[in-house]
Design a protein around this motif. Structure first.
Motif, PDB file in Angstrom:
ATOM      1  N   GLN A   7      11.227   9.467  -8.755  1.00 29.99           N
ATOM      2  CA  GLN A   7      12.160   8.861  -7.791  1.00 29.99           C
ATOM      3  C   GLN A   7      11.339   7.957  -6.880  1.00 29.99           C
ATOM      4  O   GLN A   7      10.912   8.339  -5.790  1.00 29.99           O
ATOM      5  N   ARG A   8      11.123   6.756  -7.360  1.00 29.90           N
ATOM      6  CA  ARG A   8      10.052   5.911  -6.836  1.00 29.90           C
ATOM      7  C   ARG A   8      10.221   5.508  -5.384  1.00 29.90           C
ATOM      8  O   ARG A   8       9.228   5.383  -4.650  1.00 29.90           O
ATOM      9  N   ASP A   9      11.436   5.291  -4.918  1.00 29.95           N
ATOM     10  CA  ASP A   9      11.605   4.786  -3.545  1.00 29.95           C
ATOM     11  C   ASP A   9      11.137   5.784  -2.494  1.00 29.95           C
ATOM     12  O   ASP A   9      10.871   5.417  -1.355  1.00 29.95           O
ATOM     13  N   LYS A  10      10.991   7.053  -2.871  1.00 31.87           N
ATOM     14  CA  LYS A  10      10.528   8.068  -1.912  1.00 31.87           C
ATOM     15  C   LYS A  10       9.014   8.277  -1.945  1.00 31.87           C
ATOM     16  O   LYS A  10       8.480   9.129  -1.231  1.00 31.87           O
ATOM     17  N   CYS A  11       8.330   7.523  -2.793  1.00 27.82           N
ATOM     18  CA  CYS A  11       6.872   7.672  -2.920  1.00 27.82           C
ATOM     19  C   CYS A  11       6.175   7.264  -1.618  1.00 27.82           C
ATOM     20  O   CYS A  11       6.489   6.233  -1.028  1.00 27.82           O
ATOM     21  N   ASP A  31       3.239  -2.889  -3.858  1.00 25.87           N
ATOM     22  CA  ASP A  31       3.903  -2.141  -2.770  1.00 25.87           C
ATOM     23  C   ASP A  31       3.238  -0.800  -2.455  1.00 25.87           C
ATOM     24  O   ASP A  31       3.730  -0.055  -1.610  1.00 25.87           O
ATOM     25  N   LYS A  33       3.075   1.910  -4.096  1.00 29.60           N
ATOM     26  CA  LYS A  33       3.751   3.112  -4.603  1.00 29.60           C
ATOM     27  C   LYS A  33       3.338   3.371  -6.043  1.00 29.60           C
ATOM     28  O   LYS A  33       2.866   2.480  -6.742  1.00 29.60           O
ATOM     29  N   ASN A  41      13.902   2.012 -15.528  1.00 29.67           N
ATOM     30  CA  ASN A  41      14.498   2.213 -14.205  1.00 29.67           C
ATOM     31  C   ASN A  41      16.014   2.307 -14.314  1.00 29.67           C
ATOM     32  O   ASN A  41      16.657   1.447 -14.893  1.00 29.67           O
ATOM     33  N   LYS A  43      18.724   2.942 -11.394  1.00 27.00           N
ATOM     34  CA  LYS A  43      19.076   3.172  -9.989  1.00 27.00           C
ATOM     35  C   LYS A  43      17.972   3.888  -9.214  1.00 27.00           C
ATOM     36  O   LYS A  43      18.222   4.847  -8.482  1.00 27.00           O
ATOM     37  N   GLY A  44      16.740   3.456  -9.412  1.00 26.32           N
ATOM     38  CA  GLY A  44      15.629   4.000  -8.632  1.00 26.32           C
ATOM     39  C   GLY A  44      14.955   5.209  -9.262  1.00 26.32           C
ATOM     40  O   GLY A  44      13.912   5.642  -8.800  1.00 26.32           O
TER      41      GLY A  44
END
Ligand code: SF4
Length: 76
Positions: A7-11, A31, A33, A41, A43-44
């Motif tokens: 869940q990449r956006d929380k990295c 970025d 991450k 991918n 939806k994230g």
């Protein structure tokens, strides 16, 4: 089949997963991450499916090391 998700956006960019499993995780220079290599991918949620059960051990080490628990490893 082995299914790895990130869940990449929380990295938080701590690099632990890369230390545990550099064959499957890399830090992005863009970025800061983690990137799950060869993943898709949706939806994230980045997902890697592999028929190779040998990868489970190192991916589980990465999942356990992740302080925000955003890596999952499932065997089907
Ligand atoms: S261990 Fe978790 S938080 Fe740290 S870089 Fe890897 S995915 Fe991101």
């Amino acid at each position: 089949m082995v299914i790895i998700t990130l869940q990449r956006d929380k990295c938080i960019g701590c690099n632990y997963c890369v230390e545990m499993d550099p064959a499957h995780f890399q830090m992005s220079k863009k970025d800061g991450k983690s990137v799950l290599l060869h993943s898709q991918n949706a939806k994230g949620f980045f997902t890697l499916k592999s028929p190779n059960h040998v990868i489970v051990e190192s991916c589980e080490l990465a999942a356990k090391a992740c302080p925000v628990k955003i890596i999952t490893v499932k065997e089907t």
